[in-house]
Design an enzyme around this catalytic site. Structure first.
Site, PDB file in Angstrom:
ATOM      1  N   LEU A  82      43.154  35.871  45.857  1.00 53.88           N
ATOM      2  CA  LEU A  82      43.805  35.026  46.875  1.00 53.88           C
ATOM      3  C   LEU A  82      45.305  35.256  46.949  1.00 53.88           C
ATOM      4  CD1 LEU A  82      42.006  31.576  46.445  1.00 53.88           C
ATOM      5  CD2 LEU A  82      41.851  33.127  48.402  1.00 53.88           C
ATOM      6  N   ARG A  83      45.870  35.942  45.926  1.00 51.41           N
ATOM      7  CA  ARG A  83      47.331  36.147  45.848  1.00 51.41           C
ATOM      8  C   ARG A  83      48.061  34.800  45.803  1.00 51.41           C
ATOM      9  NH1 ARG A  83      45.525  41.046  44.585  1.00 51.41           N
ATOM     10  NH2 ARG A  83      45.220  42.427  46.339  1.00 51.41           N
TER      11      ARG A  83
ATOM     12  N   ASN B  57      45.137  38.322  38.583  1.00 53.12           N
ATOM     13  CA  ASN B  57      46.093  39.445  38.510  1.00 53.12           C
ATOM     14  C   ASN B  57      47.276  39.262  39.461  1.00 53.12           C
ATOM     15  OD1 ASN B  57      44.340  39.907  40.711  1.00 53.12           O
ATOM     16  ND2 ASN B  57      44.615  42.124  40.622  1.00 53.12           N
TER      17      ASN B  57
ATOM     18  N   LYS C   7      39.216  37.388  32.340  1.00 51.53           N
ATOM     19  CA  LYS C   7      39.038  38.685  32.982  1.00 51.53           C
ATOM     20  C   LYS C   7      39.638  39.791  32.128  1.00 51.53           C
ATOM     21  CE  LYS C   7      38.187  41.557  36.407  1.00 51.53           C
ATOM     22  NZ  LYS C   7      38.604  41.633  37.787  1.00 51.53           N
TER      23      LYS C   7
ATOM     24  N   HIS D 296      32.131  44.159  40.569  1.00 52.54           N
ATOM     25  CA  HIS D 296      32.143  45.156  41.660  1.00 52.54           C
ATOM     26  C   HIS D 296      31.557  46.511  41.239  1.00 52.54           C
ATOM     27  CE1 HIS D 296      35.826  45.970  39.490  1.00 52.54           C
ATOM     28  NE2 HIS D 296      36.517  45.016  40.097  1.00 52.54           N
TER      29      HIS D 296
ATOM     30  N   LEU E   3      39.453  49.885  44.292  1.00 52.17           N
ATOM     31  CA  LEU E   3      39.037  50.284  42.941  1.00 52.17           C
ATOM     32  C   LEU E   3      37.993  49.308  42.417  1.00 52.17           C
ATOM     33  CD1 LEU E   3      42.481  51.346  41.479  1.00 52.17           C
ATOM     34  CD2 LEU E   3      40.511  52.835  41.915  1.00 52.17           C
TER      35      LEU E   3
ATOM     36  N   HIS F 137      46.176  43.164  50.947  1.00 52.11           N
ATOM     37  CA  HIS F 137      47.492  43.795  50.765  1.00 52.11           C
ATOM     38  C   HIS F 137      48.126  43.874  52.137  1.00 52.11           C
ATOM     39  CE1 HIS F 137      47.067  45.186  46.593  1.00 52.11           C
ATOM     40  NE2 HIS F 137      45.807  45.467  46.885  1.00 52.11           N
TER      41      HIS F 137
ATOM     42  N   ALA G 270      45.402  49.689  46.206  1.00 53.04           N
ATOM     43  CA  ALA G 270      43.936  49.628  46.223  1.00 53.04           C
ATOM     44  C   ALA G 270      43.493  48.224  46.596  1.00 53.04           C
ATOM     45  CB  ALA G 270      43.401  49.981  44.841  1.00 53.04           C
TER      46      ALA G 270
HETATM   47  O1  DOR Z   1      40.601  47.441  44.975  1.00 52.80           O
HETATM   48  C1  DOR Z   1      40.932  46.589  44.181  1.00 52.80           C
HETATM   49  N1  DOR Z   1      41.928  45.714  44.458  1.00 52.80           N
HETATM   50  N2  DOR Z   1      40.323  46.536  42.992  1.00 52.80           N
HETATM   51  C2  DOR Z   1      40.734  45.724  42.022  1.00 52.80           C
HETATM   52  O2  DOR Z   1      40.165  45.758  40.970  1.00 52.80           O
HETATM   53  C3  DOR Z   1      41.917  44.855  42.206  1.00 52.80           C
HETATM   54  C4  DOR Z   1      42.153  44.585  43.614  1.00 52.80           C
HETATM   55  C5  DOR Z   1      43.527  44.001  43.879  1.00 52.80           C
HETATM   56  O3  DOR Z   1      43.908  43.070  43.194  1.00 52.80           O
HETATM   57  O4  DOR Z   1      44.207  44.482  44.788  1.00 52.80           O
HETATM   58 ZN    ZN Z   2      38.938  42.320  42.000  1.00 54.41          ZN
END
Ligand code: DOR
Ligand code: ZN
Length: 352
Positions: A10-11, A35, A93, A168, A213, A245, A257
């Protein structure tokens, strides 16, 4: 019955405000990835982040974020014990260091977190894994398969009663491994890995919108994932890994990614289940198997989905003080999807 998204990004800040309704209008609960920058490594940070998420949700929407702890080499057992027992953390995680977005504080060697895993096993706290090795000798397309051999197999034998989810999954090897270890191991499957293979990233030029990813693999892997998702096996369940993103960070000499699929995730999965003649398996994949794996109560609310085609807009707008500052590309941008979720809450999308 209303579905849950068991893997979501969700950022924070303006992006959080722009994306959260996309998920909350459809999903009753979501497992929210930690993250951020800096990552969520304390109980206090998680409580504050949960408050920011809840205050970004439009009124009248009932949505529960399930918070995650970001494991690092130096985390204390107390954070795990307190955060889990107090009901703040849903799970923890594991990001192998430098495996993906904002993972530089992740775990450099799995043996460094033995005491944390031991604690998690004893209190019943689930471990969610980004399953890729980062060793330079391993090809980027083989990172998941190597992770299973080098890290996951030994980990499962060291912690036989730890609840583990391989997130995933992208390969036939992962599908087979999860099936062979069902009961103690679950796996989430994203909509994008059911739709695209690695060719999609190079279709007429480099297409960063399809870069995520773990990276999309060969067609045989996509086929294996579609079979797994629609198999009716309880070890496979819905987790979108929607990862927004901003446009300029994707379209960049070093693009990020992640694929933003949240706004039409359910429609995207439905398309696959329909094509595979498995609509009868959809509700268990999206609303039952994940909840049961985690021991969550099933949702009592329902949503309505109809077979009614819709054109997917290109962008979601990100605003700051009501002014559009950036955009995020939708997965399936400019394409027609056959299904629609009927919702009383609609999101204004940019058609540009
Ligand atoms: O594609 C991805 N984006 N894979 C991930 O594991 C993290 C995610 C992200 O936080 O942008
Ligand atoms: Zn993820």
């Amino acid at each position: 019955m209303q579905p849950d998204d068991l893997h979501l990004h969700l950022r924070d800040g303006d992006i959080l405000k722009a994306v959260v309704a996309s998920t909350a209008r459809v999903f009753r609960r979501a497992v929210v990835m930690p993250n951020l920058k800096p990552p969520i490594t304390s109980v206090k940070q998680a409580i504050k982040y949960r408050e920011r998420i809840l205050s970004a949700i439009p009124d009248r929407i009932n949505f529960t974020p399930l918070m995650m702890l970001y494991l690092t080499d130096h985390l204390s057992k107390e954070v795990i014990e307190t955060g889990y027992k107090e009901g703040v953390f849903f799970g923890a995680k594991l990001y192998p260091a430098n495996s993906t977005t904002n993972s530089s504080d992740g775990v450099t060697d799995i043996r460094k977190i033995d005491s944390l895993l031991e604690t998690m096993q004893s209190i019943g706290m689930p471990l969610l894994i980004h399953g890729e090795v980062t060793d330079l000798d391993v090809d980027v397309f083989d990172r998941e398969a190597y992770f299973i051999e080098r890290t996951l197999i030994p980990l499962l034998s060291r912690y036989p009663s730890l609840k583990v989810v391989l997130e995933h999954i992208t390969t036939k090897e992962a599908v087979e491994f999860v099936e062979n270890n069902k009961g103690k191991l679950g796996a989430t499957i994203t909509p994008h890995h059911l739709h695209i293979n690695r060719n999609s990233m190079f279709d007429g030029g480099i297409r960063s919108d399809f870069y995520c990813l773990p990276i999309a693999k060969r067609e045989k892997h996509r086929i294996a994932l579609r079979k797994a998702a629609t198999s009716g096996e309880p070890c496979f369940f819905l987790g979108t890994d929607s990862a927004p993103h901003l446009r300029n960070f994707k379209e960049n000499s070093c693009g990020c990614a992640g694929i933003f699929n949240a706004a039409f995730a359910l429609e995207s999965y439905l398309e696959v289940f329909d094509q595979e003649n498995a609509l009868d398996k959809f509700e268990s994949f999206s609303s039952i198997f994940g909840a049961k794996f985690y021991g969550l109560p099933l949702n009592s609310e329902r949503i309505t989905i109809v077979k009614s085609p819709q054109l997917i807009p290109n962008f979601l707008e990100v605003k700051q003080n009501d002014k559009i500052i950036e955009r995020i590309v939708h997965f399936h941008a400019g394409k027609i999807l056959e299904w629609s979720v009927v919702s009383s809450y609609s999101i204004v999308q940019s058609k540009l």
